[in-house]
Design an enzyme around this catalytic site. Structure first.
Site, PDB file in Angstrom:
ATOM      1  N   LYS A 107       0.855  -1.194   0.000  1.00  0.00           N
ATOM      2  CA  LYS A 107       0.000   0.000   0.000  1.00  0.00           C
ATOM      3  C   LYS A 107       0.881   1.231   0.000  1.00  0.00           C
ATOM      4  CE  LYS A 107      -4.486   0.876   0.202  1.00  0.00           C
ATOM      5  NZ  LYS A 107      -5.624   0.007  -0.120  1.00  0.00           N
ATOM      6  N   GLY A 219     -20.670   6.851   3.144  1.00  0.00           N
ATOM      7  CA  GLY A 219     -19.519   7.130   2.271  1.00  0.00           C
ATOM      8  C   GLY A 219     -19.985   7.084   0.833  1.00  0.00           C
ATOM      9  N   GLY A 221     -18.031   7.911  -2.150  1.00  0.00           N
ATOM     10  CA  GLY A 221     -16.980   8.022  -3.169  1.00  0.00           C
ATOM     11  C   GLY A 221     -17.223   6.951  -4.217  1.00  0.00           C
ATOM     12  N   ASN A 222     -16.162   6.472  -4.836  1.00  0.00           N
ATOM     13  CA  ASN A 222     -16.296   5.484  -5.910  1.00  0.00           C
ATOM     14  C   ASN A 222     -17.124   4.270  -5.472  1.00  0.00           C
ATOM     15  OD1 ASN A 222     -15.240   2.770  -7.010  1.00  0.00           O
ATOM     16  ND2 ASN A 222     -14.676   4.181  -8.631  1.00  0.00           N
ATOM     17  N   ALA A 223     -16.706   3.625  -4.377  1.00  0.00           N
ATOM     18  CA  ALA A 223     -17.367   2.382  -3.970  1.00  0.00           C
ATOM     19  C   ALA A 223     -18.822   2.632  -3.574  1.00  0.00           C
ATOM     20  CB  ALA A 223     -16.599   1.736  -2.821  1.00  0.00           C
ATOM     21  N   GLY A 224     -19.065   3.666  -2.787  1.00  0.00           N
ATOM     22  CA  GLY A 224     -20.418   3.951  -2.317  1.00  0.00           C
ATOM     23  C   GLY A 224     -21.373   4.278  -3.459  1.00  0.00           C
TER      24      GLY A 224
HETATM   25  N1  GLU Z   1      -7.155   0.304  -3.218  1.00  0.00           N
HETATM   26  C1  GLU Z   1      -7.951  -0.838  -3.543  1.00  0.00           C
HETATM   27  C2  GLU Z   1      -8.116  -1.760  -2.355  1.00  0.00           C
HETATM   28  O1  GLU Z   1      -8.012  -1.341  -1.229  1.00  0.00           O
HETATM   29  C3  GLU Z   1      -7.491  -1.530  -4.810  1.00  0.00           C
HETATM   30  C4  GLU Z   1      -6.147  -2.156  -4.779  1.00  0.00           C
HETATM   31  C5  GLU Z   1      -5.684  -2.656  -6.135  1.00  0.00           C
HETATM   32  O2  GLU Z   1      -6.486  -2.714  -7.046  1.00  0.00           O
HETATM   33  O3  GLU Z   1      -4.501  -2.981  -6.237  1.00  0.00           O
HETATM   34  O4  GLU Z   1      -8.419  -2.911  -2.486  1.00  0.00           O
END
Ligand code: GLU
Length: 421
Positions: A107, A219, A221-224
């Site tokens: 990360k 939330g 954003g994208n996911a929500g």
């Molecule tokens: N940031 C996203 C996660 O937390 C995607 C990670 C990725 O696709 O490498 O799963």
């Protein structure tokens, strides 16, 4: 909303400790899994629009790559810390293992407030990050992706900077790219889609009628946003009664039109002020009397302080780390079925993996192939974790612990086979 009380890395370690005990994991393997393998902390001098240089701090943590190259997003956030990145990189390790893709976990993050930066400043910051961190990235080493407040355009600048550094287009070194630059169809809504597939499978096990179920999303954003729409599209029904973002929430018992809220958010920058809805706070949203709750923002929103008030039957964690261990215990006791983050939101990294495969073959899959393969991966992962839950009935564990048992066993096996432990 983004102020967190507990150290997220200590939470990630405590979750692992619990799994290690249940697995009777040997001490060496357990200790090796408690810490990241590598960390890089960087300073990023960036020329701002006013002509002055501002120095940002960035991180990349490579938690574990026993099963394959490290994989995980880059977050731009004013409250980013090394321990948040460590926790998120650990969760990425369990995420890639639970969906069984040949990748590890990593990360990244930069302490910054993208909401206060111009596009030019963001581009220079993104490129500066790759100039510093690029030396440890690559499709066979570590491949980032978007996370909170990063997007396809940022990935495009990053893959381009890597090209200028290395003299070759290596598209698999980062995922979540625009389609025109080696991105995969279906990556944009994959996190939410994967979560909804899990909800579909959970409903079958729990005997929940998705068509009449009410749901709320914390939330936006994208996911929500995608979850709001895809929930009804994939499950063929369901009533969205509340959504919130960092500025507050909206509620309507009669139901809200998901696409209309997305349009309102895109137009005004917030969900509040949506016509015909009552204003509520994020805290009020979490304890609404709904069948299904999607926490889709940041860490530690379901805690010891509010877990007893959660009325949802199912919590589908699209965010990473939204529930504290103390809250987990309360939810288990109260019979709330939690689909844990690194299973529920694994759709994103699964399609990221598909993107890497396509980049490797220089070939594009059609959208149907992506959806079909994602559905298969998520369904298999959910089924595997649920089977573990049943197998461990005597230990009265929750789905998070079951997911840990599956994921940790896989990573431990790879480390053993390599001779690391
Ligand atoms: N940031 C996203 C996660 O937390 C995607 C990670 C990725 O696709 O490498 O799963």
């Amino acid at each position: 909303m983004s102020k967190i009380a507990q150290n997220p890395f200590e939470i990630a370690q405590a979750q692992l400790d619990k799994a290690a005990k249940l697995l009777n994991l040997d001490e060496g393997t357990h200790q090796a899994l408690r810490e990241p393998l590598r960390e890089l902390v960087v300073s990023l001098p960036v020329r701002m629009d006013d002509g002055k240089v501002k120095v940002f701090k960035g991180f990349r943590v490579q938690y574990n790559d026993a099963r394959g190259a490290c994989k995980g997003g880059i977050r731009f956030h004013p409250e980013e810390t090394i321990d948040t990145v460590r926790a998120l990189s650990a969760w990425m390790t369990w995420k890639t293992a639970v969906v069984d893709v040949p990748l590890g976990g990593g990360k990244g993050g930069i302490i910054c407030n993208p909401k206060e930066m111009s596009q030019g400043e963001l581009e220079r910051l993104s490129r500066a990050y790759i100039r510093q961190v690029g030396r440890i990235l690559g499709e066979k080493m570590d491949s980032p992706a978007p996370d909170v407040y990063t997007n396809a355009q940022i990935m495009a600048w990053m893959v381009d900077e890597y090209y200028w550094m290395n003299g070759e287009n290596q598209f698999g070194m980062i995922t979540g790219k625009p389609i025109a630059l080696g991105g995969s169809l279906g990556r944009h809504d994959a996190t939410a889609r994967g979560g909804v597939y899990c909800v579909r499978e959970a409903a079958k096990k729990l005997g929940l009628d998705n068509k009449s179920a009410t749901y709320a999303i914390q939330g936006f954003g994208n996911a929500g946003q995608y979850a709001a729409v895809l929930h009804q599209e994939i499950l063929g029904g369901g009533k969205l009664v509340a959504v919130s973002d960092s500025r507050g929430g909206i509620y309507n018992a009669a139901g809200l039109d998901p696409q209309a809220i997305v349009d309102h958010k895109l137009k005004t920058g917030a969900v509040s002020g949506f016509p015909g809805a009552k204003a509520i706070t994020n805290d009020e949203l979490l304890v609404l009397d709904v069948d299904l709750l999607y926490p889709a923002a940041l860490e530690q929103v379901i805690t010891g302080a509010n877990a007893n008030d959660i009325k949802a039957k199912v919590v589908c964690e699209l965010a990473n780390g939204p529930t504290t261990p103390e809250a987990d215990e309360i939810l288990l006791k109260n019979g709330v079925f939690v689909i844990p983050d690194f299973l529920a939101n694994a759709g994103g990294v699964t399609v990221s993996y598909f993107e890497m495969v396509q980049n490797h073959y220089n070939y594009h899959w059609d959208i149907e192939s992506v959806y079909e393969r994602l559905d298969k991966k998520m369904t298999e992962a959910f089924t595997g974790v649920y089977a573990m839950l049943e197998e461990r009935k005597a230990d009265s564990i929750d789905m998070r612990t079951a997911a840990y048992l599956v994921a940790v066993s896989r990573v431990a096996e790879a480390m053993k086979l390599r001779g690391w432990v």
